[in-house]
Design an enzyme around this catalytic site. Structure first.
Site, mmCIF file in Angstrom:
data_model
loop_
_atom_site.group_PDB
_atom_site.id
_atom_site.type_symbol
_atom_site.label_atom_id
_atom_site.label_comp_id
_atom_site.label_asym_id
_atom_site.label_seq_id
_atom_site.Cartn_x
_atom_site.Cartn_y
_atom_site.Cartn_z
ATOM 1 N N SER A 46 0.827 -1.214 0.000
ATOM 2 C CA SER A 46 0.000 0.000 0.000
ATOM 3 C C SER A 46 0.861 1.263 0.000
ATOM 4 C CB SER A 46 -0.898 0.022 1.236
ATOM 5 O OG SER A 46 -1.686 -1.137 1.306
HETATM 6 N N1 SAH Z 1 -0.438 -5.411 4.088
HETATM 7 C C1 SAH Z 1 0.329 -5.604 2.861
HETATM 8 C C2 SAH Z 1 -0.414 -5.175 1.609
HETATM 9 C C3 SAH Z 1 -1.380 -6.161 1.283
HETATM 10 S S1 SAH Z 1 -1.958 -6.327 -0.360
HETATM 11 C C4 SAH Z 1 1.655 -4.919 2.911
HETATM 12 O O1 SAH Z 1 1.954 -4.217 3.888
HETATM 13 O O2 SAH Z 1 2.428 -5.099 1.966
HETATM 14 C C5 SAH Z 1 -3.223 -7.523 0.076
HETATM 15 C C6 SAH Z 1 -2.715 -8.908 0.360
HETATM 16 O O3 SAH Z 1 -3.861 -9.669 0.768
HETATM 17 C C7 SAH Z 1 -2.153 -9.626 -0.851
HETATM 18 O O4 SAH Z 1 -0.865 -10.099 -0.580
HETATM 19 C C8 SAH Z 1 -3.138 -10.761 -1.077
HETATM 20 O O5 SAH Z 1 -2.529 -11.947 -1.576
HETATM 21 C C9 SAH Z 1 -3.708 -10.975 0.300
HETATM 22 N N2 SAH Z 1 -5.023 -11.654 0.357
HETATM 23 C C10 SAH Z 1 -6.058 -11.572 -0.500
HETATM 24 N N3 SAH Z 1 -7.083 -12.359 -0.107
HETATM 25 C C11 SAH Z 1 -6.690 -12.946 1.063
HETATM 26 C C12 SAH Z 1 -7.294 -13.878 1.969
HETATM 27 N N4 SAH Z 1 -8.519 -14.380 1.764
HETATM 28 N N5 SAH Z 1 -6.590 -14.260 3.048
HETATM 29 C C13 SAH Z 1 -5.326 -13.776 3.283
HETATM 30 N N6 SAH Z 1 -4.701 -12.917 2.452
HETATM 31 C C14 SAH Z 1 -5.368 -12.497 1.365
#
Ligand code: SAH
Length: 230
Positions: free
Chosen positions: A80
């Protein structure tokens, strides 16, 4: 004497610079992107100045790590924008006694930021390769535990949590996460059916278990996908 002082200062500056050449960029990021948009929480500003965001992006994108936008981290996912990480950290309203659940580990950056401010961060990532990478990257943060799994189920073995932060967007807040939130706890999530209609939502669970829901602002996150049932 004066010359000696200047030389000593230069050596000191070079040494600090050699330790972390990105320090000045982090300072600028906090000043121009985060404080400029109204975030004042001193703890949040401090950790955003401290944590080396460039270590959480792919090597080819390191020079862009402190810019005012999200960056790709592979597998169609993103880290993000710095302002959104700071805003979510501030809105989550954490303290050193809190056990926090994060859904969507991604790069691990948000977890590393939170780890400085809380007791323990439990973070779940659905893409196995990202979970593996984050585990390695976060090994030096002893109060973070990374797990590969589906965030829709939460982490029942470690529940209940003081705070829950969701960093991928579900169409609605999963009931399992609400159930795993302590009374008096807060949950923050981007919610919406598509990337073009999401809002950041803060849920407070009152001590009597009643929920209060507040919209913070429109946001764009990757969708929270459903894991395959085995
Ligand atoms: N917090 C992260 C940014 C996240 S982007 C950072 O600091 O970099 C969102 C993430 O959520 C992605 O890596 C994606 O693979 C994950 N995601 C999507 N659906 C999900 C689910 N059902 N359970 C766990 N992770 C999930």
């Amino acid at each position: 004497m004066r010359r000696a002082c200047v030389a000593a200062l230069l050596v000191a500056a070079c040494l600090t610079g050699a330790r972390d050449p990105y320090q000045a960029r982090r300072e600028a990021m906090v000043r121009d992107q985060i404080m400029a948009r109204g975030i004042r929480n001193p703890d949040v500003l401090r950790v955003m100045r401290e944590i080396p965001r460039h270590e959480f992006v792919p090597p080819a994108l390191r020079e862009q790590a402190y810019e005012d936008h999200p960056l790709p981290i592979g597998y169609g996912q993103t880290i993000s924008q710095p302002y959104i990480v700071a805003l979510m950290t501030a809105k989550l309203d954490v303290n050193k006694s809190h056990r926090v659940l994060e859904i969507g580990t991604g790069s691990g950056y948000q977890a590393a930021i939170l780890a400085q401010l809380v007791k323990h961060v439990y973070t779940i990532e659905i893409v196995p390769q990202l979970a593996e990478q984050a585990k390695k990257r976060l090994a030096k943060y002893p109060n973070v535990t990374v797990r590969h799994g589906d965030g829709y189920e939460g982490w029942p073995e470690q529940a209940p949590f003081d705070r829950i932060i969701v960093t991928a967007a579900p169409p609605e807040i999963p009931q399992a996460l609400i159930d795993q939130l302590k009374p008096g706890g807060k949950l923050l999530a981007p919610v919406g059916p598509s990337p073009w209609s999401q809002e950041l939502v803060l849920i407070e669970k009152r001590p009597n278990g009643k929920l209060r829901r507040k919209s913070i602002l429109p946001v764009v996150f990757v969708p929270m996908v459903r894991g395959k049932k085995e």
